[in-house]
Design an enzyme around this catalytic site. Structure first.
Site, short mmCIF file in Angstrom:
data_model
loop_
_atom_site.label_atom_id
_atom_site.label_comp_id
_atom_site.label_asym_id
_atom_site.label_seq_id
_atom_site.Cartn_x
_atom_site.Cartn_y
_atom_site.Cartn_z
CE LYS A 24 -3.92 2.52 1.05
NZ LYS A 24 -5.28 2.39 1.95
CG HIS A 47 -17.35 0.05 -3.48
ND1 HIS A 47 -16.31 0.81 -4.28
CD2 HIS A 47 -16.98 -0.24 -2.33
CE1 HIS A 47 -15.20 0.88 -3.34
NE2 HIS A 47 -15.62 0.37 -2.13
CD GLU A 71 -8.37 6.11 -6.20
OE1 GLU A 71 -8.42 6.26 -4.90
OE2 GLU A 71 -9.41 5.60 -6.84
N1 NAD Z 1 -9.04 5.55 4.63
C1 NAD Z 1 -8.92 4.45 3.77
O1 NAD Z 1 -8.09 4.40 3.08
C2 NAD Z 1 -10.11 3.16 3.86
C3 NAD Z 1 -9.73 2.19 3.29
C4 NAD Z 1 -10.61 1.14 3.52
C5 NAD Z 1 -11.94 1.20 4.16
N2 NAD Z 1 -11.93 2.53 4.98
C6 NAD Z 1 -13.19 2.72 5.79
O2 NAD Z 1 -13.02 1.95 6.86
C7 NAD Z 1 -14.48 1.69 7.58
C8 NAD Z 1 -14.52 0.22 7.83
O3 NAD Z 1 -13.32 -0.14 8.87
P1 NAD Z 1 -13.49 -1.49 9.62
O4 NAD Z 1 -13.66 -2.65 8.49
O5 NAD Z 1 -12.17 -1.61 10.43
O6 NAD Z 1 -14.69 -1.31 10.51
P2 NAD Z 1 -15.15 -0.83 11.78
O7 NAD Z 1 -14.14 0.53 12.19
O8 NAD Z 1 -16.43 -0.50 11.89
O9 NAD Z 1 -14.74 -1.89 13.00
C9 NAD Z 1 -15.56 -3.15 12.71
C10 NAD Z 1 -15.96 -3.45 14.34
O10 NAD Z 1 -15.02 -3.92 15.06
C11 NAD Z 1 -14.77 -3.23 16.35
N3 NAD Z 1 -13.28 -3.46 16.76
C12 NAD Z 1 -12.30 -2.74 16.24
N4 NAD Z 1 -11.29 -3.19 16.69
C13 NAD Z 1 -11.63 -4.25 17.68
C14 NAD Z 1 -10.74 -4.92 18.48
N5 NAD Z 1 -9.43 -5.14 18.41
N6 NAD Z 1 -11.35 -6.06 19.14
C15 NAD Z 1 -12.86 -5.97 19.18
N7 NAD Z 1 -13.59 -5.30 18.25
C16 NAD Z 1 -12.96 -4.48 17.59
C17 NAD Z 1 -15.39 -2.08 16.01
O11 NAD Z 1 -15.80 -1.42 16.97
C18 NAD Z 1 -16.55 -2.26 15.14
O12 NAD Z 1 -17.68 -2.57 15.94
C19 NAD Z 1 -15.39 2.19 6.53
O13 NAD Z 1 -15.75 3.20 6.75
C20 NAD Z 1 -14.46 2.29 5.13
O14 NAD Z 1 -14.90 3.30 4.47
C21 NAD Z 1 -11.26 3.45 4.61
#
Ligand code: NAD
Ligand code: ZN
Length: 358
Positions: free
Chosen positions: A227, A252, A237
């Protein structure tokens, strides 16, 4: 422990990946030149496990810690939650050199990052990602933002952190479904850039899902390095960074037509990658053996690889056309040319309908 660097001139920063890194968080922040006031942005789910250890380690290192809790869930990745973060920073008199720390998954990371990008026109921030998805994807590269009622991530900024601190031990409390969903992005890196990573995953996917820490460190470091190289080549991008969208055009669309309730993001990407590989094979870019290996690895990881029967293919294609990558009636796809290599290709909806039905 492994340390990588994201090389972006004066916006460069390190990524530290290890087991037990949270206990040493103060040290890492000091090394990065940070001190003084720090807002730890997190949610109650993550806070119950990690807010005290992180807060205490920071206090021991002399930081003045303000916890900022936002509700857990994508539906709270909004301007309203952002406002609550600004309110706290203002109430606590945060200044230009004060710092924001994102402790959580991609939702917390994107939102805390955008708050840091915009508060006082930008204060330093640190990513401490706690989901596998955030560790290999969202914490690196500086995309920050929140959702709007009309679409995901419509409000945001490119703003790089000062440091990414990854502790693989936190994955032990992550729900298994979230862990597996994060693996989709790791598989993606193998397909688009790194045949050796792909082979390693084929050999060791079971140890990885059993949270073998050395293997986690190795695969997360390899993923972050890929990455980082992509972001270094095309930070905003303009073109090449779009290779990271492999499997995402279909993924998506699948998330959208199922109302963001049936699939976690990584699960939709599992289907999206399998279908993108099938389209690549149909267009003559990808050989049959590579296609089979991609489909098998997705399934062995525990991810879905097929479009469910209740989803209409036409609806899916319509959702892709409204996606921002559609232009002139054709849709820009990342195609794989075997494992570890990609190319962009424009496809008309009719060509896709045939390919997806297969
Ligand atoms: N900025 C970027 O380049 C980029 C890239 C990909 C995705 N995203 C964004 O990321 C988001 C998704 O992120 P995600 O998949 O991490 O979801 P999330 O942040 O919702 O986390 C998923 C779940 O896991 C829980 N959680 C987190 N860490 C934990 C741990 N260690 N132990 C127990 N529970 C835990 C959270 O509270 C949540 O309920 C989306 O909003 C997406 O748009 C951003
Ligand atoms: Zn993704």
């Amino acid at each position: 422990m492994q340390t990588l660097n994201v090389n972006l001139g004066e916006r460069s920063y390190p990524i530290h990946i290890g087991a037990g890194n949270l206990a040493r968080i103060g040290e890492f922040l000091e090394q990065a030149g940070l001190r003084g006031k720090i807002a730890v942005v997190t949610n109650p789910t993550v806070a119950q496990f990690y807010l005290d250890p992180v807060g205490n380690a920071l206090k021991l290192a002399g930081f003045d810690v303000t916890p900022v809790l936002i509700p857990d869930g994508e539906e709270f990745k909004t301007v309203k939650s952002l406002q609550a973060i600004y309110d706290r920073l203002i109430a606590e008199r945060f200044e230009r050199k004060s710092c924001v720390l994102a402790l959580g998954g991609g939702v917390v990371g994107d939102m805390a990052g955008f708050a840091a990008a915009t508060y006082l026109r930008g204060v330093p921030y640190v990513q401490v990602p706690t989901t596998l998805l955030a560790q290999v994807d969202s914490s690196v590269g500086g995309k920050t933002g929140v959702n709007h009622a009309d679409g995901k991530n419509l409000i945001g900024a490119f703003y790089q952190p000062k440091l990414v601190l990854i502790d693989v031990s936190v994955l032990r409390t992550l729900p298994r479904r979230e862990l597996i969903a994060g693996l989709a992005e790791v598989i993606k890196y193998g397909v688009i850039e790194d045949a050796n990573l792909f082979t390693l995953l084929e050999q060791k996917i079971a140890s990885l899902t059993q949270l073998n820490e050395d293997l986690l460190i190795e695969t997360i470091a390899t993923s972050c390095a890929i990455k980082a190289r992509v972001v270094e080549a095309d930070e905003r991008e303009d073109d090449y960074r779009a290779v990271l969208n492999f499997g995402h055009t279909i993924g998506h669309a699948l998330e959208a037509v199922t109302g963001y309730t049936q699939f976690l993001h990584g699960e939709a990407i599992g289907v999206g990658m399998a279908k993108a590989a099938a389209l690549s094979a149909r267009q003559g870019f990808c050989d049959a053996e590579s296609l089979q290996r991609i489909e098998q690895l997705i399934e062995r990881a525990g991810l879905p690889s097929k479009i469910p029967g209740n989803v209409s293919l036409l609806g899916l294609i319509q959702a892709m056309e409204v996606d921002k990558k559609a232009a002139g009636g054709k849709i820009k796809f990342v195609m794989c040319e075997g494992i570890g290599k990609t190319r962009f290709h424009w496809l008309a909806p009719s060509e896709m309908l045939n390919g997806l039905g297969a």
